[in-house]
Design a protein around this motif. Structure first.
Motif, PDB file in Angstrom:
ATOM      1  N   LYS A 236      37.541  45.084  52.598  1.00 50.74           N
ATOM      2  CA  LYS A 236      37.443  44.127  51.505  1.00 50.74           C
ATOM      3  C   LYS A 236      36.600  42.936  51.937  1.00 50.74           C
ATOM      4  CE  LYS A 236      40.421  45.583  48.305  1.00 50.74           C
ATOM      5  NZ  LYS A 236      40.237  45.620  46.902  1.00 50.74           N
TER       6      LYS A 236
ATOM      7  N   SER B 161      36.037  38.978  50.775  1.00 55.00           N
ATOM      8  CA  SER B 161      36.623  37.926  49.955  1.00 55.00           C
ATOM      9  C   SER B 161      35.678  36.739  49.875  1.00 55.00           C
ATOM     10  CB  SER B 161      37.957  37.459  50.545  1.00 55.00           C
ATOM     11  OG  SER B 161      38.876  38.519  50.550  1.00 55.00           O
ATOM     12  N   TYR B 162      35.729  36.080  48.747  1.00 52.62           N
ATOM     13  CA  TYR B 162      34.864  34.937  48.475  1.00 52.62           C
ATOM     14  C   TYR B 162      35.734  33.802  47.962  1.00 52.62           C
ATOM     15  CZ  TYR B 162      31.317  32.215  45.951  1.00 52.62           C
ATOM     16  OH  TYR B 162      30.515  31.217  45.478  1.00 52.62           O
ATOM     17  N   PHE B 163      35.702  32.681  48.666  1.00 51.89           N
ATOM     18  CA  PHE B 163      36.465  31.502  48.269  1.00 51.89           C
ATOM     19  C   PHE B 163      35.493  30.457  47.755  1.00 51.89           C
ATOM     20  CE2 PHE B 163      39.008  33.747  51.274  1.00 51.89           C
ATOM     21  CZ  PHE B 163      40.305  33.562  50.856  1.00 51.89           C
TER      22      PHE B 163
ATOM     23  N   TYR C 236      30.900  39.736  41.713  1.00 51.91           N
ATOM     24  CA  TYR C 236      32.319  39.450  41.550  1.00 51.91           C
ATOM     25  C   TYR C 236      32.967  40.328  40.478  1.00 51.91           C
ATOM     26  CZ  TYR C 236      30.863  36.986  37.381  1.00 51.91           C
ATOM     27  OH  TYR C 236      30.327  36.692  36.165  1.00 51.91           O
TER      28      TYR C 236
ATOM     29  N   ASP D  12      36.370  40.258  46.322  1.00 58.21           N
ATOM     30  CA  ASP D  12      37.563  39.591  45.807  1.00 58.21           C
ATOM     31  C   ASP D  12      37.250  38.106  45.735  1.00 58.21           C
ATOM     32  OD1 ASP D  12      39.103  41.858  45.589  1.00 58.21           O
ATOM     33  OD2 ASP D  12      39.930  41.674  47.602  1.00 58.21           O
TER      34      ASP D  12
ATOM     35  N   TYR E 282      38.469  34.198  45.038  1.00 61.96           N
ATOM     36  CA  TYR E 282      39.607  33.288  45.010  1.00 61.96           C
ATOM     37  C   TYR E 282      39.096  31.872  44.798  1.00 61.96           C
ATOM     38  CZ  TYR E 282      41.906  37.205  47.282  1.00 61.96           C
ATOM     39  OH  TYR E 282      42.384  38.447  47.580  1.00 61.96           O
TER      40      TYR E 282
END
Length: 84
Positions: free
Chosen positions: A11, A13-15, A49, A60, A62
């Protein structure tokens, strides 16, 4: 070169929070607000996204939140937090 989809368990992830693209640490700091804004625009405009046709997310996403002072002291010294 053809790129094959890899629907593995990996995975990415992108914040992101739009307020960070307006924050300037200092003139000499390598993190520049415009760079963060450009990266976000690329992610949005390339639809990274969203679900793709294999029905799995490429990314993902966030929305980050502000940390409390107590949370920050778990990783940084009080002097550093006061400096910020």
């Amino acid at each position: 070169m053809d790129i094959e989809p890899n629907p593995s368990n990996k995975k990415v992830s992108y914040f992101y929070n739009q307020t960070i693209s307006k924050f300037v640490y200092s003139r000499d700091h390598p993190m520049k607000p415009e760079r963060i804004g450009m990266a976000h625009n690329l992610i949005v405009n390339f639809n990274l996204y969203r679900y793709n046709f294999f029905d799995f997310r490429k990314l993902d996403v966030y929305e980050s939140r502000f940390s409390t002072k107590d949370e920050m002291t778990k990783f940084h010294s009080p002097d550093y937090i006061e400096y910020l």
